[in-house]
Design a protein around this motif. Sequence first.
Motif, PDB file in Angstrom:
ATOM      1  N   LYS A  75       0.868  -1.218  -0.006  1.00  0.00           N
ATOM      2  CA  LYS A  75      -0.001  -0.105   0.010  1.00  0.00           C
ATOM      3  C   LYS A  75       0.821   1.255   0.011  1.00  0.00           C
ATOM      4  O   LYS A  75       0.260   2.411   0.147  1.00  0.00           O
ATOM      5  CB  LYS A  75      -0.906   0.115   1.363  1.00  0.00           C
ATOM      6  CG  LYS A  75      -1.802  -1.269   1.292  1.00  0.00           C
ATOM      7  CD  LYS A  75      -2.851  -1.277   2.548  1.00  0.00           C
ATOM      8  CE  LYS A  75      -3.597  -2.539   2.818  1.00  0.00           C
ATOM      9  NZ  LYS A  75      -4.329  -2.325   3.903  1.00  0.00           N
ATOM     10  N   GLY A  76       2.068   0.991  -0.149  1.00  0.00           N
ATOM     11  CA  GLY A  76       3.054   2.278  -0.300  1.00  0.00           C
ATOM     12  C   GLY A  76       3.652   2.710   1.146  1.00  0.00           C
ATOM     13  O   GLY A  76       4.199   3.794   0.977  1.00  0.00           O
ATOM     14  N   TYR A  77       3.612   1.813   2.122  1.00  0.00           N
ATOM     15  CA  TYR A  77       4.086   2.446   3.335  1.00  0.00           C
ATOM     16  C   TYR A  77       5.551   1.739   3.576  1.00  0.00           C
ATOM     17  O   TYR A  77       5.732   0.732   3.118  1.00  0.00           O
ATOM     18  CB  TYR A  77       2.964   2.017   4.457  1.00  0.00           C
ATOM     19  CG  TYR A  77       1.894   2.751   4.358  1.00  0.00           C
ATOM     20  CD1 TYR A  77       1.891   4.117   5.029  1.00  0.00           C
ATOM     21  CD2 TYR A  77       0.902   2.214   3.929  1.00  0.00           C
ATOM     22  CE1 TYR A  77       0.603   4.580   5.166  1.00  0.00           C
ATOM     23  CE2 TYR A  77      -0.440   2.992   3.630  1.00  0.00           C
ATOM     24  CZ  TYR A  77      -0.560   4.091   4.439  1.00  0.00           C
ATOM     25  OH  TYR A  77      -1.805   4.834   4.310  1.00  0.00           O
ATOM     26  N   ALA A  78       6.349   2.577   4.165  1.00  0.00           N
ATOM     27  CA  ALA A  78       7.788   2.384   4.488  1.00  0.00           C
ATOM     28  C   ALA A  78       7.899   1.249   5.395  1.00  0.00           C
ATOM     29  O   ALA A  78       8.773   0.418   5.491  1.00  0.00           O
ATOM     30  CB  ALA A  78       8.599   3.472   4.468  1.00  0.00           C
ATOM     31  N   GLN A  79       7.121   1.286   6.678  1.00  0.00           N
ATOM     32  CA  GLN A  79       7.478   0.530   7.609  1.00  0.00           C
ATOM     33  C   GLN A  79       6.146   0.456   8.464  1.00  0.00           C
ATOM     34  O   GLN A  79       4.995   1.302   8.116  1.00  0.00           O
ATOM     35  CB  GLN A  79       8.346   1.045   8.544  1.00  0.00           C
ATOM     36  CG  GLN A  79       9.857   0.943   8.166  1.00  0.00           C
ATOM     37  CD  GLN A  79      10.319  -0.711   8.503  1.00  0.00           C
ATOM     38  OE1 GLN A  79       9.323  -1.502   8.978  1.00  0.00           O
ATOM     39  NE2 GLN A  79      11.490  -0.883   8.322  1.00  0.00           N
ATOM     40  N   VAL A  80       6.126  -0.158   9.481  1.00  0.00           N
ATOM     41  CA  VAL A  80       4.793  -0.383  10.283  1.00  0.00           C
ATOM     42  C   VAL A  80       5.056   0.362  11.664  1.00  0.00           C
ATOM     43  O   VAL A  80       6.477   0.033  11.930  1.00  0.00           O
ATOM     44  CB  VAL A  80       4.234  -1.872  10.720  1.00  0.00           C
ATOM     45  CG1 VAL A  80       4.154  -2.224   9.209  1.00  0.00           C
ATOM     46  CG2 VAL A  80       5.087  -2.489  11.250  1.00  0.00           C
ATOM     47  N   LEU A  81       4.293   0.783  12.482  1.00  0.00           N
ATOM     48  CA  LEU A  81       4.396   1.250  13.658  1.00  0.00           C
ATOM     49  C   LEU A  81       3.835   0.063  14.646  1.00  0.00           C
ATOM     50  O   LEU A  81       2.718  -0.058  14.603  1.00  0.00           O
ATOM     51  CB  LEU A  81       3.749   2.673  14.022  1.00  0.00           C
ATOM     52  CG  LEU A  81       4.035   3.408  15.370  1.00  0.00           C
ATOM     53  CD1 LEU A  81       4.153   4.859  14.987  1.00  0.00           C
ATOM     54  CD2 LEU A  81       3.044   2.965  16.203  1.00  0.00           C
ATOM     55  N   ILE A 111       2.506   2.623  21.940  1.00  0.00           N
ATOM     56  CA  ILE A 111       3.370   2.768  20.886  1.00  0.00           C
ATOM     57  C   ILE A 111       4.731   2.154  21.353  1.00  0.00           C
ATOM     58  O   ILE A 111       5.072   2.365  22.354  1.00  0.00           O
ATOM     59  CB  ILE A 111       3.515   4.336  20.384  1.00  0.00           C
ATOM     60  CG1 ILE A 111       2.335   4.638  19.674  1.00  0.00           C
ATOM     61  CG2 ILE A 111       4.623   4.434  19.501  1.00  0.00           C
ATOM     62  CD1 ILE A 111       2.315   6.227  19.393  1.00  0.00           C
ATOM     63  N   GLU A 112       5.222   1.254  20.568  1.00  0.00           N
ATOM     64  CA  GLU A 112       6.532   0.841  20.932  1.00  0.00           C
ATOM     65  C   GLU A 112       7.549   1.352  19.889  1.00  0.00           C
ATOM     66  O   GLU A 112       8.477   2.077  20.227  1.00  0.00           O
ATOM     67  CB  GLU A 112       6.270  -0.670  20.942  1.00  0.00           C
ATOM     68  CG  GLU A 112       5.385  -1.216  22.013  1.00  0.00           C
ATOM     69  CD  GLU A 112       5.824  -2.294  22.559  1.00  0.00           C
ATOM     70  OE1 GLU A 112       6.407  -3.335  22.088  1.00  0.00           O
ATOM     71  OE2 GLU A 112       5.665  -2.582  24.052  1.00  0.00           O
ATOM     72  N   GLU A 113       7.708   0.718  18.717  1.00  0.00           N
ATOM     73  CA  GLU A 113       8.835   0.978  17.559  1.00  0.00           C
ATOM     74  C   GLU A 113       8.347   0.964  16.157  1.00  0.00           C
ATOM     75  O   GLU A 113       7.236   0.872  15.950  1.00  0.00           O
ATOM     76  CB  GLU A 113       9.931  -0.264  17.602  1.00  0.00           C
ATOM     77  CG  GLU A 113      10.626  -0.582  18.939  1.00  0.00           C
ATOM     78  CD  GLU A 113      11.543  -1.640  18.639  1.00  0.00           C
ATOM     79  OE1 GLU A 113      11.965  -1.868  17.450  1.00  0.00           O
ATOM     80  OE2 GLU A 113      11.973  -2.321  19.763  1.00  0.00           O
ATOM     81  N   VAL A 114       9.192   1.637  15.497  1.00  0.00           N
ATOM     82  CA  VAL A 114       8.629   1.781  14.162  1.00  0.00           C
ATOM     83  C   VAL A 114       9.683   0.672  13.346  1.00  0.00           C
ATOM     84  O   VAL A 114      10.705   1.109  13.234  1.00  0.00           O
ATOM     85  CB  VAL A 114       8.845   3.219  13.394  1.00  0.00           C
ATOM     86  CG1 VAL A 114       8.908   3.052  11.860  1.00  0.00           C
ATOM     87  CG2 VAL A 114       7.702   3.987  13.997  1.00  0.00           C
ATOM     88  N   GLY A 115       9.152  -0.393  12.899  1.00  0.00           N
ATOM     89  CA  GLY A 115      10.069  -1.292  12.120  1.00  0.00           C
ATOM     90  C   GLY A 115      11.442  -1.462  12.847  1.00  0.00           C
ATOM     91  O   GLY A 115      11.386  -1.968  14.089  1.00  0.00           O
ATOM     92  N   SER A 116      12.402  -0.821  11.953  1.00  0.00           N
ATOM     93  CA  SER A 116      13.723  -1.288  12.626  1.00  0.00           C
ATOM     94  C   SER A 116      14.243  -0.010  13.157  1.00  0.00           C
ATOM     95  O   SER A 116      15.625   0.174  13.624  1.00  0.00           O
ATOM     96  CB  SER A 116      14.592  -1.363  11.184  1.00  0.00           C
ATOM     97  OG  SER A 116      14.602  -0.470  10.459  1.00  0.00           O
ATOM     98  N   MET A 117      13.439   0.867  13.784  1.00  0.00           N
ATOM     99  CA  MET A 117      13.820   2.121  14.397  1.00  0.00           C
ATOM    100  C   MET A 117      13.018   2.443  15.605  1.00  0.00           C
ATOM    101  O   MET A 117      12.057   1.919  15.855  1.00  0.00           O
ATOM    102  CB  MET A 117      13.640   3.242  13.508  1.00  0.00           C
ATOM    103  CG  MET A 117      14.271   3.071  12.379  1.00  0.00           C
ATOM    104  SD  MET A 117      13.829   4.683  11.214  1.00  0.00           S
ATOM    105  CE  MET A 117      12.158   4.557  10.955  1.00  0.00           C
ATOM    106  N   ASN A 118      13.609   3.146  16.654  1.00  0.00           N
ATOM    107  CA  ASN A 118      13.038   3.693  17.896  1.00  0.00           C
ATOM    108  C   ASN A 118      12.031   5.025  17.116  1.00  0.00           C
ATOM    109  O   ASN A 118      12.432   5.286  16.104  1.00  0.00           O
ATOM    110  CB  ASN A 118      13.726   4.164  18.918  1.00  0.00           C
ATOM    111  CG  ASN A 118      14.412   3.005  19.440  1.00  0.00           C
ATOM    112  OD1 ASN A 118      15.729   2.771  19.386  1.00  0.00           O
ATOM    113  ND2 ASN A 118      13.772   2.233  20.243  1.00  0.00           N
ATOM    114  N   VAL A 119      11.139   5.301  17.898  1.00  0.00           N
ATOM    115  CA  VAL A 119      10.078   6.443  17.416  1.00  0.00           C
ATOM    116  C   VAL A 119       9.869   7.651  18.094  1.00  0.00           C
ATOM    117  O   VAL A 119      10.262   7.404  19.570  1.00  0.00           O
ATOM    118  CB  VAL A 119       8.944   5.830  16.964  1.00  0.00           C
ATOM    119  CG1 VAL A 119       7.956   5.263  18.269  1.00  0.00           C
ATOM    120  CG2 VAL A 119       8.086   6.938  16.146  1.00  0.00           C
TER     121      VAL A 119
END
Length: 357
Positions: A215-221, A231-239
């Motif tokens: 759907k065109g999204y780079a990552q999931v939150l 909220i915890e993380e965004v894919g391979s990153m902290n948020v």
Amino acid sequence: MVDKTINVTLTKDKKEKPAAEKLEFGKVFTDHMFIMDYIEGKGWHDSRIVPYQSITLDPASIVFHYGQTVFEGLKAYVTEDGEARLFRPDKNMQRLNRSNERMCIPHIDEDLALNAINELVSIEKEWIPTAPGTSLYIRPFIISTEAYLGVAPSKSYQFLVILSPVGAYYKEGINPVKIAVEDNFVRTVKGGTGEAKTAGNYASSLKAQELVADKGYAQVLWLDGVDKKYIEEVGSMNVFFKINGEVVTPALNGSILEGVTRNSVIRLLNHWDIPVAERKISMEEVHQAYKNGLLEEAFGAGTAAVISPIGELSWQGEQLIINDRKTGNVSKRLYDTLTGIQYGTVEDSFGWIDVVK
């Protein structure tokens, strides 16, 4: 006593290096690698740098069946005057041992590991790309190698380090990305392995990532695994979220990875006297801040992308457009400062840089 001698065997057949404009993340690997073995009763031994090569494992090796493995990710950078440098590598080795503890893997000698990385990067210095935004990605990892199908910690391991010249992690670079909030799948829960950097955490994220990518999204939150609220993380990153002048990031709770970039961001914000809080934050709170016009910025922070501004959050069928899909002032300042320290254009007043000898 750990033998800290590192034996070096250089390749006689060097590879062709890719052009900077063709670099992708983690596709090409350098000429050499580091290996060290562990056997119960003998400990870690036989540290060596050898030509990059395949490894041979028994099909019954525990890593294949029960996922007893950990890894790290850091980068080497080169300055305009040709100096190779690492950014806070000691923090990565400390975290590697915390992951080892959680996954029942023997601790490594952190000084030996840092020396190995330093020597390997020194040998491969010509592989560090010099184009803006490029770097040499460093992947240390440990795998369990005992051939045994019983569910128990392995009695043998290998610690390896491989290197890969990389460009930007996201094609958008410092431009904002689109993120989808995941409220169906769960990455991990408190008491699980979320605070360890281990393969299973990433394997469990693939399905959700695959669905949103279509759907065109780079990552999931990711939301917490119990209430699917916090909220915890965004894919391979902290948020991070900037709400009404204050930057908020989820507090470490046992299911969130303690990121080196996360720590660096918090240190910089405190240094700049920008209010920053580590606490629980729900998606409802972020949504309410958005409705009230108080959600000023959002961004991810991690080794691969450094700072990745978030321009859109998709949640429960609604698109939250953040800062008109533009990079915010705090995101840009953080990115410029961190990359400036890494590449030597900004003074390192925190002592974060290790120069490769």
